[in-house]
Design a protein around this motif. Structure first.
Motif, short mmCIF file in Angstrom:
data_model
loop_
_atom_site.label_atom_id
_atom_site.label_comp_id
_atom_site.label_asym_id
_atom_site.label_seq_id
_atom_site.Cartn_x
_atom_site.Cartn_y
_atom_site.Cartn_z
N GLY A 1 8.03 14.82 -15.11
CA GLY A 1 6.61 15.21 -15.34
C GLY A 1 5.36 14.32 -15.56
O GLY A 1 4.35 14.59 -15.99
N ARG A 2 5.82 12.98 -14.93
CA ARG A 2 4.81 12.06 -14.66
C ARG A 2 4.86 11.13 -13.43
O ARG A 2 5.95 11.06 -12.99
N PRO A 3 3.74 10.73 -12.92
CA PRO A 3 3.91 9.78 -11.48
C PRO A 3 4.78 8.63 -12.07
O PRO A 3 4.63 7.83 -13.16
N ILE A 4 5.82 8.35 -11.14
CA ILE A 4 6.52 6.99 -11.36
C ILE A 4 5.88 5.99 -11.39
O ILE A 4 6.39 4.56 -12.11
N GLY A 5 4.41 5.68 -10.96
CA GLY A 5 3.62 4.74 -11.20
C GLY A 5 3.26 4.26 -12.54
O GLY A 5 2.66 3.27 -12.94
N SER A 6 3.54 5.30 -13.53
CA SER A 6 3.24 4.98 -14.92
C SER A 6 4.23 4.24 -15.65
O SER A 6 4.05 4.02 -16.66
N ASP B 1 0.79 -1.23 -0.08
CA ASP B 1 0.05 0.02 -0.18
C ASP B 1 1.05 1.29 0.26
O ASP B 1 0.51 2.16 -0.72
N MET B 2 1.76 1.46 0.81
CA MET B 2 2.74 2.51 1.03
C MET B 2 3.42 2.64 -0.77
O MET B 2 3.63 3.76 -0.90
N ALA B 3 3.76 1.51 -1.06
CA ALA B 3 4.69 1.60 -2.39
C ALA B 3 3.74 2.40 -3.42
O ALA B 3 4.18 2.96 -4.29
N VAL B 4 2.45 1.82 -3.48
CA VAL B 4 1.49 2.20 -4.58
C VAL B 4 1.20 3.62 -4.60
O VAL B 4 0.97 4.49 -5.35
N ALA B 5 0.83 4.02 -2.97
CA ALA B 5 0.62 5.27 -2.74
C ALA B 5 1.62 6.48 -3.10
O ALA B 5 1.60 7.39 -3.72
N HIS B 6 2.96 5.90 -3.05
CA HIS B 6 4.19 6.97 -3.25
C HIS B 6 4.25 6.93 -4.77
O HIS B 6 4.62 7.91 -5.54
N ALA B 7 4.05 5.89 -5.50
CA ALA B 7 4.12 6.00 -6.84
C ALA B 7 3.13 6.41 -7.61
O ALA B 7 3.42 6.98 -8.74
N ARG B 8 2.19 6.64 -6.99
CA ARG B 8 0.89 7.37 -7.64
C ARG B 8 1.37 9.01 -7.39
O ARG B 8 0.81 9.89 -8.45
N THR B 9 1.95 9.30 -6.50
CA THR B 9 2.22 10.76 -6.37
C THR B 9 3.59 11.43 -6.36
O THR B 9 3.75 12.34 -6.94
N ARG B 10 4.40 10.44 -6.43
CA ARG B 10 5.76 10.86 -6.82
C ARG B 10 5.99 11.00 -8.26
O ARG B 10 5.62 10.15 -9.02
N GLN C 1 6.59 1.56 -16.45
CA GLN C 1 6.34 -0.05 -16.58
C GLN C 1 7.10 -0.70 -15.64
O GLN C 1 6.63 -1.87 -14.99
N ALA C 2 8.48 -0.31 -15.28
CA ALA C 2 9.24 -1.15 -14.20
C ALA C 2 8.37 -1.18 -12.86
O ALA C 2 8.63 -2.07 -12.01
N VAL C 3 7.90 -0.05 -12.45
CA VAL C 3 7.22 0.10 -11.17
C VAL C 3 6.10 -0.51 -11.37
O VAL C 3 5.66 -1.12 -10.18
N LYS C 4 5.30 -0.42 -12.26
CA LYS C 4 4.07 -1.17 -12.45
C LYS C 4 4.18 -2.86 -12.31
O LYS C 4 3.55 -3.36 -11.58
N HIS C 5 5.31 -3.16 -12.92
CA HIS C 5 5.71 -4.64 -12.77
C HIS C 5 6.07 -5.03 -11.23
O HIS C 5 5.61 -6.02 -10.72
N LYS C 6 6.82 -4.05 -10.81
CA LYS C 6 7.06 -4.64 -9.19
C LYS C 6 5.89 -4.57 -8.45
O LYS C 6 5.81 -5.46 -7.61
N CYS C 7 5.01 -3.55 -8.59
CA CYS C 7 3.66 -3.55 -7.67
C CYS C 7 2.84 -4.63 -8.04
O CYS C 7 2.15 -5.45 -7.01
N ALA C 8 2.94 -5.02 -9.41
CA ALA C 8 1.69 -6.09 -9.70
C ALA C 8 2.43 -7.68 -9.13
O ALA C 8 1.49 -8.25 -8.77
N GLN C 9 3.82 -7.64 -9.22
CA GLN C 9 4.33 -8.73 -8.62
C GLN C 9 4.14 -9.01 -7.13
O GLN C 9 3.57 -10.02 -6.42
#
Length: 375
Positions: free
Chosen positions: A262-267, A249-258, A269-277
């Motif tokens: 010029g774009r959230p790091i959650g967008s 939850d902390m990682a996803v919340a940070h990826a959405r706001t950091r 692919q590498a971060v998406k894959h980490k969170c999905a796994q």
């Protein structure tokens, strides 16, 4: 079998979560250094008095709710989510379950009402110098001529051992391994707080020098202790699931706001894959922990296997989630001020506390190759 929570269990989960979120105990990291922190007495009194959580698994005739390991797992998952610094795990999951399974009615009448009310804190002292629960017991018990027993030896890595009002100590006696009750103020008892990796879970070393004790039960308690160890494995697994879910939850919340470039790091692919796994691993761990919580209510081979599998898998999942959480947070995740490091400390501490995942797998291999007989 269904691994979803029933209506009562879901209400229990919501109740505990609201309480812990309101107290925000996880937002208070230790002021400096690494060492055992005292628990919040007000939070403990509310946990026990207002919510009645300390009596969750205590039989109704001793003032408890009479619920089982599955409900305890629900509570511990929420406590793991917040790293709640209290003697709940030691008192309820360790000592409380040991007393409830011991079959010694006088001992239960003497101590379980205090555990249920929260007036008595307790713990279980099993591990010795090597830290393993499966190692031979070297602490010795000697029966006194006038009645009673005395204990001599050392116990290590005792959860909340330096503050507990009552210690349940395993010791070697003439008829096998016994469980003995030792008051925290007993003569010949020396308690030393250890410099633990996890400041939210204090550990202690217990030295006994002809310390008077009361035996709980009679005869060799090895089989009863094996069942208790399975209960503890399931409890730890549930707590680890809560911690892993909090890291996700902390990682996803940070990826959405950091933002970066010029774009959230959650967008990315590498971060998406980490969170999905991590999501897949956390959900698998939750299923394993809930199955173990349901299975250990009936001691036996199935319970032992389920508890061991959950313990090994949930340990590795929590550690991986805590590391990935820090990685996704970047530089701030490595700072003392951020709470991410506390989850990694808890993950590594709980992974090693009652035996490593490798040791659990070795135990499972012995258990299955022995034709379903406990090693």
């Amino acid at each position: 079998m269904s691994l979803s929570l029933d209506e009562d269990q879901e209400e229990l989960r919501r109740l505990v979560r609201r309480f812990l979120d309101d107290k925000a105990v996880m937002h208070r990291p230790p002021p400096s250094g690494i060492g055992p922190e005292e628990y919040d007495g007000d939070v403990w009194r509310q946990l026990s008095g207002q919510l009645g959580l300390t009596g969750l698994t205590v039989p109704e005739r001793y003032g408890g709710a009479g619920l089982g390991p599955a409900e305890l797992g629900v509570v511990l998952e929420e406590m793991g989510r917040t790293l709640c610094p209290s003697p709940f795990f030691a008192t309820v999951a360790l000592a409380g379950q040991t007393l409830a399974r011991c079959g010694d009615v006088p001992a239960q009448e003497r101590w379980l009402p205090g555990i249920a009310s929260g007036d008595l804190t307790a713990t279980l002292a099993t591990a010795e110098a090597d830290g393993g629960w499966e190692a031979p017991v070297r602490t010795s018990a000697t029966e006194q001529p006038g009645g009673g027993w005395s204990l001599s030896g050392t116990k290590s890595y005792v959860v909340d051992g330096h503050t507990a009002d009552l210690l349940l100590v395993t010791a070697r006696c003439p008829d096998g391994v016994g469980v003995f009750a030792v008051p925290g103020t007993a003569p010949g008892l020396t308690r030393t707080a250890l410099d633990a990796l996890d400041p939210t879970r204090p550990l202690a070393r217990i030295r006994l020098d002809a310390t008077p004790a009361t035996r709980i039960g009679s005869g060799d308690a090895s089989q009863e202790l094996a069942a208790v160890h399975d209960l503890v494995r399931a409890a730890v697994a549930a707590e680890q699931v809560g911690g892993a879910a909090a890291c996700l939850d902390m990682a996803v919340a940070h990826a959405r706001t950091r933002e970066q470039f010029g774009r959230p790091i959650g967008s990315f692919q590498a971060v998406k894959h980490k969170c999905a796994q991590l999501l897949v691993e956390v959900e698998c761990a939750r299923s394993a922990a809930r199955f173990a919580g349901s299975a250990v209510g009936t001691p036996g081979t199935e319970a032992a296997i389920a508890a061991g599998v959950a313990r090994a898998y949930c340990s590795e999942t929590f550690t991986h989630a805590a590391k990935e959480n820090i990685q996704i947070h970047g530089g701030i995740g490595f700072t003392w001020e951020h709470r991410a490091h506390l989850y990694l400390r808890r993950a590594k501490s709980s992974e090693l506390l009652f035996g490593t995942p490798r040791e659990e797998r070795a135990r499972l291999a012995r258990l299955t190759t022995a034709g379903g007989t406990r090693p």
